[in-house]
Design a protein around this motif. Structure first.
Motif, mmCIF file in Angstrom:
data_model
loop_
_atom_site.group_PDB
_atom_site.id
_atom_site.type_symbol
_atom_site.label_atom_id
_atom_site.label_comp_id
_atom_site.label_asym_id
_atom_site.label_seq_id
_atom_site.Cartn_x
_atom_site.Cartn_y
_atom_site.Cartn_z
ATOM 1 N N SER A 134 -14.830 -111.477 2.470
ATOM 2 C CA SER A 134 -15.438 -112.410 1.525
ATOM 3 C C SER A 134 -16.575 -111.731 0.781
ATOM 4 N N GLY A 135 -16.423 -111.623 -0.546
ATOM 5 C CA GLY A 135 -17.449 -110.987 -1.340
ATOM 6 C C GLY A 135 -18.822 -111.613 -1.194
ATOM 7 N N PRO A 136 -18.950 -112.947 -1.292
ATOM 8 C CA PRO A 136 -20.263 -113.574 -1.131
ATOM 9 C C PRO A 136 -20.890 -113.310 0.234
ATOM 10 N N ASP A 137 -20.077 -113.298 1.293
ATOM 11 C CA ASP A 137 -20.591 -112.949 2.617
ATOM 12 C C ASP A 137 -21.219 -111.564 2.593
ATOM 13 N N VAL A 138 -20.463 -110.609 2.089
ATOM 14 C CA VAL A 138 -20.895 -109.208 2.096
ATOM 15 C C VAL A 138 -22.176 -109.036 1.289
ATOM 16 N N ALA A 139 -22.230 -109.640 0.107
ATOM 17 C CA ALA A 139 -23.412 -109.503 -0.746
ATOM 18 C C ALA A 139 -24.632 -110.164 -0.119
ATOM 19 N N ALA A 140 -24.446 -111.344 0.490
ATOM 20 C CA ALA A 140 -25.567 -112.050 1.103
ATOM 21 C C ALA A 140 -26.154 -111.259 2.266
ATOM 22 N N VAL A 141 -25.284 -110.718 3.111
ATOM 23 C CA VAL A 141 -25.755 -109.946 4.264
ATOM 24 C C VAL A 141 -26.369 -108.620 3.804
ATOM 25 N N ALA A 142 -25.771 -107.998 2.802
ATOM 26 C CA ALA A 142 -26.316 -106.742 2.281
ATOM 27 C C ALA A 142 -27.730 -106.938 1.736
ATOM 28 N N TRP A 143 -27.981 -108.096 1.120
ATOM 29 C CA TRP A 143 -29.315 -108.374 0.607
ATOM 30 C C TRP A 143 -30.326 -108.529 1.741
ATOM 31 N N GLU A 144 -29.917 -109.209 2.807
ATOM 32 C CA GLU A 144 -30.800 -109.341 3.961
ATOM 33 C C GLU A 144 -31.096 -107.971 4.573
ATOM 34 N N LEU A 145 -30.090 -107.105 4.589
ATOM 35 C CA LEU A 145 -30.295 -105.753 5.096
ATOM 36 C C LEU A 145 -31.290 -104.984 4.239
ATOM 37 N N ALA A 146 -31.214 -105.185 2.925
ATOM 38 C CA ALA A 146 -32.145 -104.514 2.027
ATOM 39 C C ALA A 146 -33.583 -104.963 2.295
ATOM 40 N N ILE A 147 -33.762 -106.254 2.560
ATOM 41 C CA ILE A 147 -35.092 -106.772 2.893
ATOM 42 C C ILE A 147 -35.571 -106.163 4.205
ATOM 43 N N LEU A 148 -34.676 -106.083 5.180
ATOM 44 C CA LEU A 148 -35.022 -105.507 6.479
ATOM 45 C C LEU A 148 -35.425 -104.047 6.328
ATOM 46 N N GLU A 149 -34.669 -103.308 5.537
ATOM 47 C CA GLU A 149 -34.974 -101.888 5.325
ATOM 48 C C GLU A 149 -36.377 -101.713 4.732
ATOM 49 N N THR A 150 -36.677 -102.507 3.724
ATOM 50 C CA THR A 150 -37.999 -102.428 3.084
ATOM 51 C C THR A 150 -39.103 -102.815 4.063
#
Length: 362
Positions: A134-150
């Motif tokens: 699911s594209g929306p799943d992947v994008a939503a989780v990827a965004w949370e990962l980006a926040i975590l990385e920062t």
């Protein structure tokens, strides 16, 4: 806490409320840090809790730091396995297997696979599914990962240093400590960016390429539109053209504010290149078919030309040319230069003869 969060998230989806900490802290993390998914609130609050005054043991700080790295690594592995389809979400046993009666509906009913809530985040599921489909799943989780990385590279470093120094030490010692902690945390944060890049530049590219390529089946129907129908020459693009890049446009719009800056437009270009390659193949095959038919009907074509009319084959070519022009405009609307896309040059070559036909028709 983390193991429980992982289990509940796997069973009930990314919108499952798994946060067990103080709600005031959760509100702060949402507003100041930006996390939206409960799983990431739980993870980050757990990481912060390691350095509370009543928890941390300063002489053992290195072990607490190692524990934080292990928590991040465990979470990243869980997300990677789900994104790659190795771990199923939703109903079923611990490995995500499902009963035979659920297999038919697993994709349609799973999490964000079929629908989202108002914020574009996943909805819970009762049947097993691969959320990486699911594209929306992947994008939503990827965004949370980006926040975590920062957060791991900035705020979390400060949190650790505050706990380790406890108000003591000089500015020089503080700077040295921050540099040391930052280097150690790279082991944790360094696992995250490759996963984010893979999410956007591989997984989402494949998912959206398939969605955008679906309407290409209609290219073959252009011949039937004009063959032996006495229709006038076309003046606008075929209806299917406007639907080709619609999934990409909608996805880009919905997640424009949840795309890391370093991702850029590469993912769009990869999708457009793949779709354009498939489009050029479909157009080329159709033109070959038209040319073969024209040879068989050469005498009739000559009579039509002598009377000043346009042959059915020329109408098809003209339609393909108009479709190509509309397709290029849609690419431009996505903020991408059509000339930078592989396959556009081939499409232009395939349809360029129709420019003369257009002049003749007008």
């Amino acid at each position: 806490r983390l193991n429980k969060a992982i289990d509940l998230t796997r069973r009930s989806g990314w919108t499952m409320e798994v946060y067990t900490g103080d709600e005031a802290v959760a509100s702060s993390l949402r507003n100041s840090v930006g996390f939206e998914l409960s799983f990431f609130l739980e993870l980050y609050d757990t990481l912060l809790s390691l350095w509370r005054p009543d928890v941390v043991i300063r002489p053992l700080s290195n072990r607490f730091l190692r524990g934080a790295i292990q928590l991040v690594g465990r979470s990243v592995a869980f997300i990677r396995d789900g994104m790659e389809g190795k771990l199923k979400f939703g109903g079923g046993d611990e490995n995500g297997s499902e009963s035979s009666e659920n297999k038919t509906n697993s994709h349609q009913n799973g999490g964000l696979n079929s629908e989202t809530n108002g914020s574009g985040l996943p909805l819970p599921s009762r049947s097993a599914y691969s959320w990486g489909d699911s594209g929306p799943d992947v994008a939503a989780v990827a965004w949370e990962l980006a926040i975590l990385e920062t957060s791991l590279s900035h705020d979390y470093v400060s949190t650790i240093c505050d706990a380790m120094q406890a108000g003591t030490g000089t500015d020089t010692e503080r700077a040295e400590l921050e540099s040391l902690v930052g280097e150690v945390l790279k082991e944790a944060s360094g696992q995250i960016r490759p996963l984010i890049e893979s999410a956007w530049n591989t997984i989402l590219v494949n998912l959206l390429t398939d969605k955008c390529s679906g309407p290409l089946a209609a290219v073959k129907g252009v011949v039937a539109t004009y063959r032996m129908t006495n229709r006038p020459p076309p003046t606008q693009a075929s209806p299917y053209v406007g639907t080709m890049l619609r999934p990409l446009k909608e996805f880009s719009r919905d997640f424009s504010l949840r795309t890391p800056d370093y991702i850029g437009n590469k993912w769009k270009s990869l999708i457009l290149s793949a779709v354009t390659d498939r489009y050029s193949v479909a157009v080329e095959e159709l033109i070959i078919t038209v040319q073969r038919t024209e040879v068989a009907l050469q005498n009739r074509r000559a009579r039509r030309a002598a009377s000043g009319g346009i042959s059915d084959g020329d109408k098809v070519k003209l339609q393909l040319y108009l479709d190509f022009q509309a397709y290029c405009r849609d690419i431009q609307e996505l903020g991408v230069d059509p000339s930078s896309i592989d396959g556009i040059a081939k499409l232009r070559t395939l349809t360029e003869d129709a420019q003369k036909i257009q002049e003749k028709a007008s």
